[in-house]
Write a protein that holds these residues in place. Structure first.
Motif, PDB file in Angstrom:
ATOM      1  N   SER A  85       0.824  -1.206   0.000  1.00  0.00           N
ATOM      2  CA  SER A  85       0.000   0.000   0.000  1.00  0.00           C
ATOM      3  C   SER A  85       0.858   1.256   0.000  1.00  0.00           C
ATOM      4  N   LEU A  86       2.165   1.102   0.244  1.00  0.00           N
ATOM      5  CA  LEU A  86       3.078   2.230   0.288  1.00  0.00           C
ATOM      6  C   LEU A  86       3.784   2.387  -1.049  1.00  0.00           C
ATOM      7  N   VAL A  87       3.924   3.621  -1.497  1.00  0.00           N
ATOM      8  CA  VAL A  87       4.702   3.891  -2.713  1.00  0.00           C
ATOM      9  C   VAL A  87       6.033   4.560  -2.368  1.00  0.00           C
ATOM     10  N   LEU A  88       6.187   5.046  -1.148  1.00  0.00           N
ATOM     11  CA  LEU A  88       7.456   5.527  -0.611  1.00  0.00           C
ATOM     12  C   LEU A  88       7.536   5.076   0.845  1.00  0.00           C
ATOM     13  N   ALA A  89       8.732   5.120   1.409  1.00  0.00           N
ATOM     14  CA  ALA A  89       8.969   4.736   2.812  1.00  0.00           C
ATOM     15  C   ALA A  89       8.742   3.251   3.059  1.00  0.00           C
ATOM     16  N   GLY A 100      23.645   8.554  -9.797  1.00  0.00           N
ATOM     17  CA  GLY A 100      22.810   9.703  -9.480  1.00  0.00           C
ATOM     18  C   GLY A 100      22.472   9.729  -7.998  1.00  0.00           C
ATOM     19  N   LEU A 101      21.905  10.844  -7.567  1.00  0.00           N
ATOM     20  CA  LEU A 101      21.556  11.010  -6.156  1.00  0.00           C
ATOM     21  C   LEU A 101      20.118  10.592  -5.920  1.00  0.00           C
ATOM     22  N   PRO A 102      19.834   9.910  -4.806  1.00  0.00           N
ATOM     23  CA  PRO A 102      18.454   9.501  -4.514  1.00  0.00           C
ATOM     24  C   PRO A 102      17.605  10.707  -4.132  1.00  0.00           C
ATOM     25  N   THR A 103      16.289  10.485  -4.093  1.00  0.00           N
ATOM     26  CA  THR A 103      15.348  11.564  -3.782  1.00  0.00           C
ATOM     27  C   THR A 103      15.636  12.177  -2.418  1.00  0.00           C
ATOM     28  N   ALA A 104      16.062  11.365  -1.457  1.00  0.00           N
ATOM     29  CA  ALA A 104      16.314  11.874  -0.110  1.00  0.00           C
ATOM     30  C   ALA A 104      17.405  12.932  -0.101  1.00  0.00           C
ATOM     31  N   PHE A 131      14.979  16.470   0.195  1.00  0.00           N
ATOM     32  CA  PHE A 131      14.704  15.815   1.478  1.00  0.00           C
ATOM     33  C   PHE A 131      13.436  16.353   2.124  1.00  0.00           C
ATOM     34  N   ALA A 132      13.251  17.681   2.080  1.00  0.00           N
ATOM     35  CA  ALA A 132      12.095  18.285   2.761  1.00  0.00           C
ATOM     36  C   ALA A 132      10.783  17.759   2.198  1.00  0.00           C
ATOM     37  N   ALA A 133      10.681  17.700   0.856  1.00  0.00           N
ATOM     38  CA  ALA A 133       9.445  17.211   0.243  1.00  0.00           C
ATOM     39  C   ALA A 133       9.233  15.729   0.545  1.00  0.00           C
ATOM     40  N   LEU A 134      10.324  14.946   0.529  1.00  0.00           N
ATOM     41  CA  LEU A 134      10.208  13.515   0.820  1.00  0.00           C
ATOM     42  C   LEU A 134       9.759  13.289   2.266  1.00  0.00           C
ATOM     43  N   LYS A 135      10.334  14.042   3.187  1.00  0.00           N
ATOM     44  CA  LYS A 135       9.957  13.899   4.597  1.00  0.00           C
ATOM     45  C   LYS A 135       8.500  14.303   4.797  1.00  0.00           C
ATOM     46  N   ARG A 136       8.088  15.392   4.145  1.00  0.00           N
ATOM     47  CA  ARG A 136       6.701  15.839   4.283  1.00  0.00           C
ATOM     48  C   ARG A 136       5.735  14.751   3.811  1.00  0.00           C
ATOM     49  N   HIS A 137       6.105  14.052   2.734  1.00  0.00           N
ATOM     50  CA  HIS A 137       5.248  12.976   2.213  1.00  0.00           C
ATOM     51  C   HIS A 137       5.267  11.760   3.131  1.00  0.00           C
ATOM     52  N   ASN A 138       6.444  11.376   3.612  1.00  0.00           N
ATOM     53  CA  ASN A 138       6.587  10.100   4.308  1.00  0.00           C
ATOM     54  C   ASN A 138       6.137  10.130   5.762  1.00  0.00           C
ATOM     55  N   ASP A 139       6.269  11.278   6.420  1.00  0.00           N
ATOM     56  CA  ASP A 139       6.027  11.332   7.867  1.00  0.00           C
ATOM     57  C   ASP A 139       4.666  10.767   8.287  1.00  0.00           C
ATOM     58  N   PRO A 140       3.552  11.111   7.625  1.00  0.00           N
ATOM     59  CA  PRO A 140       2.274  10.543   8.078  1.00  0.00           C
ATOM     60  C   PRO A 140       2.208   9.027   7.972  1.00  0.00           C
ATOM     61  N   TYR A 141       2.792   8.473   6.904  1.00  0.00           N
ATOM     62  CA  TYR A 141       2.770   7.019   6.723  1.00  0.00           C
ATOM     63  C   TYR A 141       3.670   6.321   7.740  1.00  0.00           C
ATOM     64  N   VAL A 142       4.855   6.896   7.967  1.00  0.00           N
ATOM     65  CA  VAL A 142       5.786   6.299   8.923  1.00  0.00           C
ATOM     66  C   VAL A 142       5.252   6.421  10.345  1.00  0.00           C
ATOM     67  N   ALA A 143       4.698   7.581  10.685  1.00  0.00           N
ATOM     68  CA  ALA A 143       4.155   7.778  12.037  1.00  0.00           C
ATOM     69  C   ALA A 143       3.085   6.740  12.349  1.00  0.00           C
ATOM     70  N   ASP A 144       2.266   6.401  11.380  1.00  0.00           N
ATOM     71  CA  ASP A 144       1.165   5.464  11.592  1.00  0.00           C
ATOM     72  C   ASP A 144       1.648   4.035  11.771  1.00  0.00           C
ATOM     73  N   ARG A 145       2.799   3.701  11.150  1.00  0.00           N
ATOM     74  CA  ARG A 145       3.226   2.301  11.079  1.00  0.00           C
ATOM     75  C   ARG A 145       4.468   1.964  11.897  1.00  0.00           C
TER      76      ARG A 145
END
Length: 569
Positions: free
Chosen positions: A222-226, A254-258, A262-276
């Motif tokens: 169900s996750l597309v990131l994190a 090449g460099l990864p998205t992180a 980083f700021a945009a990736l963290k903003r996206h991932n935090d709700p999913y990571v916090a829940d799980r």
């Protein structure tokens, strides 16, 4: 396979063989998820075709995650490489990796991103660890390059065969500094606490025992990131030990998205990571929230209504907000037929059921759901909390007791706290706070018939504490506390007394205000008198100066007249 007993994260008890100086036996499936990465995929496969690990023990599964145009295999690929499409119904890296896991036949699954160019001994370096223990997660060591001009697959294969991979690309100054710092500060990760070791799990190059990965249900599609963060947490809960190997080197093209955003990736991932991932405590600061995976699973067996209610109420009022409570009992045996409501043999059970049936924080489960002390939950896709509390009904923890106990277990990276609550003729009454990952580890390495608490003590540590010293006490004699009705006359008297107290307070405030105003008036009167005196002084001085000035002018006029009238005098 031998199951060595690794204490916490200290895999230093294992001695991996020197590269090139051992005989592998395990098969490995390299799963490569890819989406529109044809150019870099060709280089990844070219490097894999020159690996030191035996080709007859290796299979490659490339999963095309909906690329446009579809991916194809170039001429330089390892023998037996398969390219399969991701099935409909999902998309993203987790979906593609799970597709590869479903197709894998190897004893070990090594996941490698399609923008990685592994060194010659990359697969061998990781697989040598898996020959030593069946619950290791081995992580590759990544060097980044941002070079835009890339070599051909032929040159990559030749360089890997010759062992000159380092000359293929210029080294970028960017690194996984945060992960390498954790590794360096904890003796190669051997002394890292359990809640920290899982953080360095990065999925660009990592290998897993296939049986362990399947036992926890694979990836969360169900996750597309994190997805690698979430997978690392569940692997920890399954008893895994994380091993970073600096000799399992690979280039990241090449460099990864992180690193790029980083700021945009963290903003996206935090709700999913916090829940799980409950270990990320800094993401769970919102008061009153509930989460998919709680921090503590508390179990209370059904008993006397007042006892159960007192214990559950105290747990729900804990200073640690993300606690889930399960009350176990024979709920299915409660019939709906006619009965005497007040003399029902199951009255206490019915009252407990009625009290918590509709509270979403409380689960009512059958007796079979009660976990045996020291026994890990069976494998499965359900994500389990990091800690499990088993507490008998009638024992009431203080508001901060559970939080302090969890903090104690975390501080010492322990496995189990046994809390002695009381001693009766039947033995010691005990509550237990258990680290779920420690239970899983003990279950992985225990011999048949061995007492699991002994193994727990060996691999994580078991400590006895005095329950009352941690503010876990018996419930009050009357629970819930009752307040007697207040007589009407007494209630009116109390109200009048309250009103009189308010009037007295108001009168005192008014008197204080009047005194302040009087002081203010007195001050202003004194100021007025002072300014009046100053004004009179200034007036007199002005009159004096005026007279002096007039006399001076008069004398000057007289002198001029005399000078005109008597010029020669």
């Amino acid at each position: 396979m031998n199951r060595p007993r690794i204490r916490r994260q200290d895999f230093g008890v294992l001695t991996p063989p020197r590269l090139g100086d051992w005989e592998p036996t395990l098969t490995v499936t390299v799963v490569i998820p890819a989406h529109d990465r044809q150019e870099t995929l060709d280089l990844t496969l070219a490097a894999l075709s020159a690996q030191s690990y035996p080709a007859e023990l290796t299979e490659i599964v490339v999963v095309d995650d909906g690329s446009t145009p579809p991916l194809c295999l170039s001429e330089i690929v390892p023998p037996g490489t398969r390219l399969i499409p991701a099935p409909p119904g999902g998309w993203g890296r987790a979906w593609a990796v799970q597709t590869g896991l479903d197709a894998a036949t190897g004893d070990v699954v090594l996941v490698l991103d399609a923008d990685m160019v592994p060194h010659r001994e990359h697969v061998e370096a990781q697989l040598r660890w898996h020959h030593l223990a069946p619950y290791l997660v081995v992580l590759g060591w990544i060097d980044f390059t941002s070079a835009e001009r890339r070599p051909t697959p032929e040159r990559v294969r030749a360089a890997v065969l010759a062992g000159t991979e380092e000359s293929l690309f210029p080294l970028s100054p960017h690194r996984h500094d945060w992960a390498e710092q954790i590794i360096a500060e904890h003796d190669g990760l051997r002394t890292a606490p359990s809640s920290l070791a899982t953080r360095i799990h990065v999925g660009a190059s990592a290998s897993y025992p296939a049986a362990l990965l399947r036992s926890i249900g694979g990836l969360d599609t169900s996750l597309v990131l994190a997805e690698d963060t979430e997978l690392g947490y569940r692997l920890t809960q399954a008893g895994a030990v994380f091993v970073p190997d600096p000799e399992a080197r690979a280039w990241h093209l090449g460099l990864p998205t992180a690193m790029r955003d980083f700021a945009a990736l963290k903003r996206h991932n935090d709700p999913y990571v916090a829940d799980r991932v409950p270990y990320r405590r800094y993401l769970r600061t919102d008061p009153g929230r509930q989460w998919l995976v709680p921090y503590v699973d508390a179990y209370v067996p059904a008993g006397a209504y007042e006892d159960v209610r007192a214990t559950v109420d105290a747990l729900l009022a804990s200073s640690l907000p993300d606690i889930r409570v399960t009350v176990t009992g024979p709920w299915a045996a409660l019939g709906t037929g006619r009965r005497s409501p007040l003399r029902d043999a199951d009255l206490d059970l019915r009252l407990v059921h009625a009290t918590f049936e509709h509270d979403p924080r409380v689960r009512l489960a059958g007796d079979s759901a009660w976990p045996d002390a020291g026994r890990a939950a069976g494998p499965g896709r359900e994500v389990v909390p990091p800690f499990r509390l088993l507490i008998p009904p009638g024992w009431v923890p203080a508001r901060d007791s559970v939080e302090r106990l969890v903090g104690h277990l975390e501080e010492h990276d322990g496995g189990v706290l046994c809390l002695a609550l009381d001693e009766t003729g039947e033995g010691v009454v005990v509550a237990r706070l258990e680290r779920v990952s420690a239970l899983a580890r003990a279950a992985l390495v225990a011999e048949p018939g061995e007492r699991l608490d002994d193994v727990l003590d060996e691999v994580f540590g078991l400590e006895w504490l005095d329950g009352p010293a941690w503010d876990i006490t018996r419930r009050p004699l009357v629970y819930p506390p009752r307040r007697r009705p207040v007589p009407e006359a007494e209630r009116l008297a109390m109200r009048r007394e309250k009103e009189l107290a308010q009037l007295r307070d108001r009168t005192a405030d008014l008197r204080a205000e009047l005194a302040r105003l009087r002081r203010e008036v007195g001050k202003r009167e004194r100021d007025t008198a002072r300014w009046r005196d100053k004004a009179e002084t200034w007036r007199r001085e002005a009159v004096r100066l005026s007279r002096v000035q007039e006399r001076t002018v008069l004398r000057k006029a007289v002198r001029r007249i005399r000078a005109l009238a008597f010029p020669h005098s």
